[in-house]
Motif scaffolding. Sequence first.
Motif, PDB file in Angstrom:
ATOM      1  N   SER A  18       5.301  49.520   8.361  1.00 60.62           N
ATOM      2  CA  SER A  18       3.425  49.796   8.541  1.00 60.62           C
ATOM      3  C   SER A  18       3.958  51.256   7.409  1.00 60.62           C
ATOM      4  O   SER A  18       4.710  52.113   7.611  1.00 60.62           O
ATOM      5  CB  SER A  18       2.246  49.856   9.608  1.00 60.62           C
ATOM      6  N   CYS A  19       2.875  51.167   6.872  1.00 59.70           N
ATOM      7  CA  CYS A  19       2.941  53.542   5.617  1.00 59.70           C
ATOM      8  C   CYS A  19       1.647  53.015   5.917  1.00 59.70           C
ATOM      9  O   CYS A  19       1.010  52.624   5.289  1.00 59.70           O
ATOM     10  CB  CYS A  19       4.323  53.734   4.844  1.00 59.70           C
ATOM     11  N   ASP A  20       1.698  54.710   5.662  1.00 56.46           N
ATOM     12  CA  ASP A  20      -0.015  55.395   5.311  1.00 56.46           C
ATOM     13  C   ASP A  20      -0.081  55.455   3.979  1.00 56.46           C
ATOM     14  O   ASP A  20       1.144  55.841   3.127  1.00 56.46           O
ATOM     15  CB  ASP A  20      -0.231  56.483   6.020  1.00 56.46           C
ATOM     16  N   GLU A  24      -4.899  54.480   2.962  1.00 56.55           N
ATOM     17  CA  GLU A  24      -5.188  53.323   3.541  1.00 56.55           C
ATOM     18  C   GLU A  24      -3.795  53.004   4.839  1.00 56.55           C
ATOM     19  O   GLU A  24      -2.954  53.594   4.323  1.00 56.55           O
ATOM     20  CB  GLU A  24      -5.290  52.190   2.121  1.00 56.55           C
ATOM     21  N   THR A  25      -3.425  51.627   4.298  1.00 51.35           N
ATOM     22  CA  THR A  25      -2.384  51.071   4.894  1.00 51.35           C
ATOM     23  C   THR A  25      -1.249  49.833   4.492  1.00 51.35           C
ATOM     24  O   THR A  25      -2.307  48.896   4.701  1.00 51.35           O
ATOM     25  CB  THR A  25      -2.284  51.022   6.768  1.00 51.35           C
ATOM     26  N   ILE A  27       1.627  47.597   5.366  1.00 46.63           N
ATOM     27  CA  ILE A  27       1.910  46.237   6.492  1.00 46.63           C
ATOM     28  C   ILE A  27       3.067  44.987   6.517  1.00 46.63           C
ATOM     29  O   ILE A  27       2.276  44.864   5.459  1.00 46.63           O
ATOM     30  CB  ILE A  27       0.744  45.196   7.713  1.00 46.63           C
ATOM     31  N   THR A  43      -7.333  50.462   8.596  1.00 49.83           N
ATOM     32  CA  THR A  43      -6.110  52.040   9.534  1.00 49.83           C
ATOM     33  C   THR A  43      -6.454  52.982  10.286  1.00 49.83           C
ATOM     34  O   THR A  43      -5.451  52.855  10.699  1.00 49.83           O
ATOM     35  CB  THR A  43      -5.968  52.848   8.008  1.00 49.83           C
ATOM     36  N   TRP A  46      -5.989  50.568  13.364  1.00 51.60           N
ATOM     37  CA  TRP A  46      -4.655  49.693  13.380  1.00 51.60           C
ATOM     38  C   TRP A  46      -3.559  51.505  14.010  1.00 51.60           C
ATOM     39  O   TRP A  46      -3.030  51.008  14.619  1.00 51.60           O
ATOM     40  CB  TRP A  46      -3.739  50.185  11.622  1.00 51.60           C
ATOM     41  N   GLU A  47      -4.295  51.734  13.730  1.00 46.65           N
ATOM     42  CA  GLU A  47      -3.672  53.294  14.255  1.00 46.65           C
ATOM     43  C   GLU A  47      -3.737  53.425  16.050  1.00 46.65           C
ATOM     44  O   GLU A  47      -2.689  53.889  17.013  1.00 46.65           O
ATOM     45  CB  GLU A  47      -4.242  54.919  13.424  1.00 46.65           C
ATOM     46  N   GLN A  50      -1.117  50.822  17.813  1.00 47.88           N
ATOM     47  CA  GLN A  50       0.409  51.161  17.566  1.00 47.88           C
ATOM     48  C   GLN A  50       0.568  51.148  19.535  1.00 47.88           C
ATOM     49  O   GLN A  50       2.255  50.987  19.852  1.00 47.88           O
ATOM     50  CB  GLN A  50       0.511  52.502  17.279  1.00 47.88           C
TER      51      GLN A  50
END
Length: 93
Positions: A18-20, A24-25, A27, A43, A46-47, A50
Motif C-alpha cells: 500500500s501507499c499513502d 487516502e491509501t 492498496i 486510511t 489501515w494504519e 499494520q
Amino acid sequence: MIELSRSSKIVVSKDVVSCDLGGETAILEMNEGVYYGLNEMGTVIWELIQKPITLQEIVNSIREEYEVDQKTCFDDLSELIEQMIKNKLVEVL
C-alpha cells in the motif's frame, strides 16, 4: 465468512502493498493484481492494522479521535473488515 467479535485480532495480509496518497491509501493485493482505495477514515484504520490489533482496540482508538457511539463504530468497522477479509487484504489471527 468468519464471525468477527470485539476480541478478533486483525492484521494486514502479507500479499498486500500500500501507499499513502495524501490522506487516502492505495492498496494492491498482489496475488490477484487488484487495486483498492481507502478514504481518510479507512486510511486511519489501515494504519492501525499494520500490526496485529483487536477490533475493540481499533474502536477505542477511533472513539478517542471521533465522536461516534460504540455500537455504530463497531458495526461500521466490522463491515469494512469483512470486506477486507473477502478481498484478502487482511487476516484474522
